[in-house]
Design an enzyme around this catalytic site. Structure first.
Site, PDB file in Angstrom:
ATOM      1  N   ILE A  88     -70.256  10.537 -28.315  1.00 42.86           N
ATOM      2  CA  ILE A  88     -70.550  10.276 -26.898  1.00 42.86           C
ATOM      3  C   ILE A  88     -71.997  10.671 -26.583  1.00 42.86           C
ATOM      4  O   ILE A  88     -72.681   9.997 -25.812  1.00 42.86           O
ATOM      5  CB  ILE A  88     -69.571  11.056 -25.975  1.00 42.86           C
ATOM      6  N   GLY A  89     -72.450  11.785 -27.178  1.00 49.10           N
ATOM      7  CA  GLY A  89     -73.842  12.187 -26.967  1.00 49.10           C
ATOM      8  C   GLY A  89     -74.088  12.821 -25.620  1.00 49.10           C
ATOM      9  O   GLY A  89     -75.130  12.602 -25.006  1.00 49.10           O
ATOM     10  N   CYS A 147     -75.457  21.990 -30.498  1.00 47.88           N
ATOM     11  CA  CYS A 147     -76.522  21.022 -30.216  1.00 47.88           C
ATOM     12  C   CYS A 147     -77.724  21.242 -31.130  1.00 47.88           C
ATOM     13  O   CYS A 147     -77.995  22.373 -31.538  1.00 47.88           O
ATOM     14  CB  CYS A 147     -76.989  21.175 -28.773  1.00 47.88           C
ATOM     15  N   LYS A 182     -69.263  28.818 -27.661  1.00 49.87           N
ATOM     16  CA  LYS A 182     -68.407  27.906 -28.434  1.00 49.87           C
ATOM     17  C   LYS A 182     -69.044  27.580 -29.778  1.00 49.87           C
ATOM     18  O   LYS A 182     -70.124  26.990 -29.842  1.00 49.87           O
ATOM     19  CB  LYS A 182     -68.175  26.624 -27.633  1.00 49.87           C
TER      20      LYS A 182
HETATM   21  C1  LIG Z   1     -64.823  12.592 -26.545  1.00 48.24           C
HETATM   22  C2  LIG Z   1     -65.143  14.032 -26.786  1.00 48.24           C
HETATM   23  C3  LIG Z   1     -66.185  14.625 -26.076  1.00 48.24           C
HETATM   24  C4  LIG Z   1     -66.493  15.980 -26.274  1.00 48.24           C
HETATM   25  N1  LIG Z   1     -67.502  16.555 -25.562  1.00 48.24           N
HETATM   26  C5  LIG Z   1     -67.782  17.882 -25.723  1.00 48.24           C
HETATM   27  C6  LIG Z   1     -68.781  18.510 -24.947  1.00 48.24           C
HETATM   28  O1  LIG Z   1     -69.425  17.884 -24.081  1.00 48.24           O
HETATM   29  N2  LIG Z   1     -69.036  19.839 -25.163  1.00 48.24           N
HETATM   30  C7  LIG Z   1     -68.326  20.572 -26.105  1.00 48.24           C
HETATM   31  O2  LIG Z   1     -68.582  21.764 -26.261  1.00 48.24           O
HETATM   32  N3  LIG Z   1     -67.349  19.987 -26.841  1.00 48.24           N
HETATM   33  C8  LIG Z   1     -67.071  18.683 -26.663  1.00 48.24           C
HETATM   34  N4  LIG Z   1     -66.065  18.084 -27.407  1.00 48.24           N
HETATM   35  C9  LIG Z   1     -65.313  18.901 -28.386  1.00 48.24           C
HETATM   36  C10 LIG Z   1     -63.974  19.367 -27.819  1.00 48.24           C
HETATM   37  O3  LIG Z   1     -64.149  20.152 -26.657  1.00 48.24           O
HETATM   38  C11 LIG Z   1     -63.191  20.160 -28.883  1.00 48.24           C
HETATM   39  O4  LIG Z   1     -63.930  21.292 -29.255  1.00 48.24           O
HETATM   40  C12 LIG Z   1     -62.898  19.339 -30.134  1.00 48.24           C
HETATM   41  O5  LIG Z   1     -62.612  17.998 -29.797  1.00 48.24           O
HETATM   42  C13 LIG Z   1     -61.744  19.902 -30.948  1.00 48.24           C
HETATM   43  O6  LIG Z   1     -60.562  19.962 -30.196  1.00 48.24           O
HETATM   44  P1  LIG Z   1     -59.423  18.796 -30.212  1.00 48.24           P
HETATM   45  O7  LIG Z   1     -59.163  18.474 -31.638  1.00 48.24           O
HETATM   46  O8  LIG Z   1     -58.275  19.377 -29.482  1.00 48.24           O
HETATM   47  O9  LIG Z   1     -60.030  17.626 -29.481  1.00 48.24           O
HETATM   48  C14 LIG Z   1     -65.747  16.735 -27.216  1.00 48.24           C
HETATM   49  C15 LIG Z   1     -64.694  16.128 -27.921  1.00 48.24           C
HETATM   50  C16 LIG Z   1     -64.378  14.811 -27.717  1.00 48.24           C
HETATM   51  C17 LIG Z   1     -63.245  14.182 -28.486  1.00 48.24           C
END
Ligand SMILES: Cc1cc2nc3c(=O)[nH]c(=O)nc-3n(C[C@H](O)[C@H](O)[C@H](O)COP(=O)(O)O)c2cc1C
Length: 323
Positions: A88-89, A147, A182
């Site tokens: 997504i970026g 990042c 995080k």
């Molecule tokens: C579409 C998407 C967008 C994400 N955006 C962020 C973000 O902006 N900041 C962040 O710290 N983690 C972001 N993550 C990571 C999630 O918060 C999480 O750490 C990661 O997906 C692992 O958990 P899950 O397997 O339950 O999704 C994003 C994950 C996904 C799938």
């Protein structure tokens, strides 16, 4: 009045509350351990018509940067076996719009909202933290250190203990809000990074962010994602995340928040037993928007069934057990 001969068993209320920032004043007290993961639950408002989001422990909003961002080129999502690749970026509205439009809504909510921040330089993080300090509706900051550090050739801040600690210390100095740092799994020794950010002043540590991955479109003979690489999430990463949570909880004295592939209550309980004080539900919300609430209800049922009154009795229950 009790009938003679019948033993009266008082039902004790299940206490799911957890303090995630014991060293901070006023702290970060959650009514229960179920949070949403950044980037998978928007600003919370998008889900409020689907279920009572006020029942959750906390909501972590989309990653927020100083300026608004459009994100990476399409395609930005690809399904994998038991997982999801995203690039997504950090598409987001920017911190000023967040403070103007979103925080006033959150200020009227019972559920605490945590703002996830992202930057390209240490100064970006510090500035974001200082702008969010004292904003009504913002209960804490989650610092995304996955990042690229633009001034250091693009390596992730969280990939080495020195830059991870520098970001943490800069954010700590800029705000009185509780700070969750995080961690990225894309490093060789996550326990070392965790110890460095704990030392630098983190109130809690959340982990894991996505694992770096890619997919290839074999008919086009080129990477499937517009950005070439992306972050892998979902059930595929759960065993990796669980092990990292177990490892980090074993070395730091701070609350740890587990994340990575949590889809069901039993997944969440595994993370809690590994040492997590709270958990985040991410990708699971894309297939079942009520997943965070289902996980919460399942944890409560499990505790009742097992006769556990306090969540704290489960935290770390599987740490260093000798069988
Ligand atoms: C579409 C998407 C967008 C994400 N955006 C962020 C973000 O902006 N900041 C962040 O710290 N983690 C972001 N993550 C990571 C999630 O918060 C999480 O750490 C990661 O997906 C692992 O958990 P899950 O397997 O339950 O999704 C994003 C994950 C996904 C799938």
């Amino acid at each position: 009045m009790q009938a003679p001969g019948l033993t009266y068993r008082k039902e004790l209320a299940t206490n799911l509350s957890v303090q995630l920032a014991p060293k901070n004043k006023p702290g970060l007290l959650l009514a229960n351990p179920v949070m949403t993961a950044s980037g998978t639950f928007g600003y919370g408002t998008e889900y409020s018509h689907l279920f009572d989001i006020q029942k959750l422990g906390a909501i972590v909003c989309k990653g927020t940067t100083l300026e608004p961002r459009d994100g990476n080129p399409q395609p930005r999502l690809a399904e994998t076996a038991c997982g999801l690749l995203n690039s997504i970026g950090l598409q987001n509205i920017g911190v000023e719009a967040l403070i103007r439009q979103k925080a006033p809504v959150w200020a009227s909510w019972r559920v605490p909202v945590i703002v996830n921040i992202a930057g390209e330089t240490i100064n970006d993080y510090a500035q974001l933290a200082s702008q969010l300090d004292g904003v009504a509706g913002v209960s804490a900051i989650e610092v995304n250190i996955s990042c690229p550090n633009v001034k250091a050739g693009g390596a992730e801040f969280g990939a080495n203990p020195k830059s991870a600690a520098e970001v943490t210390a800069a954010v700590k100095k800029a705000t009185s809000l509780p700070i969750l740092v995080k961690l990225t799994p894309n490093t060789s020794d996550i326990a070392e990074i965790a110890m460095a950010v704990a030392e630098a002043g983190a109130d809690a540590i959340s982990l894991i962010n996505t694992l770096k991955g890619m997919a290839i479109d074999i008919t086009q003979r080129r990477p499937l994602l517009g950005n070439i690489t992306g972050g892998l999430s979902g059930p595929a990463i759960k065993p990796v995340a669980l092990h990292m949570v177990y490892e980090v909880a074993g070395v730091v004295k701070l609350p740890v928040i587990g994340c990575g592939g949590i889809t069901t209550a039993s997944d969440a309980i595994e993370f809690i037993m590994a040492g997590a004080s709270a958990i985040q539900v991410g990708t699971a919300s894309f297939t079942n928007p009520r997943a965070p609430l289902d996980v919460l209800e399942g944890i409560e049922q499990f505790m009742k069934k097992e006769g556990i009154n306090n969540l704290t009795d489960l935290i770390g229950a599987a740490q260093h057990k000798i069988y």
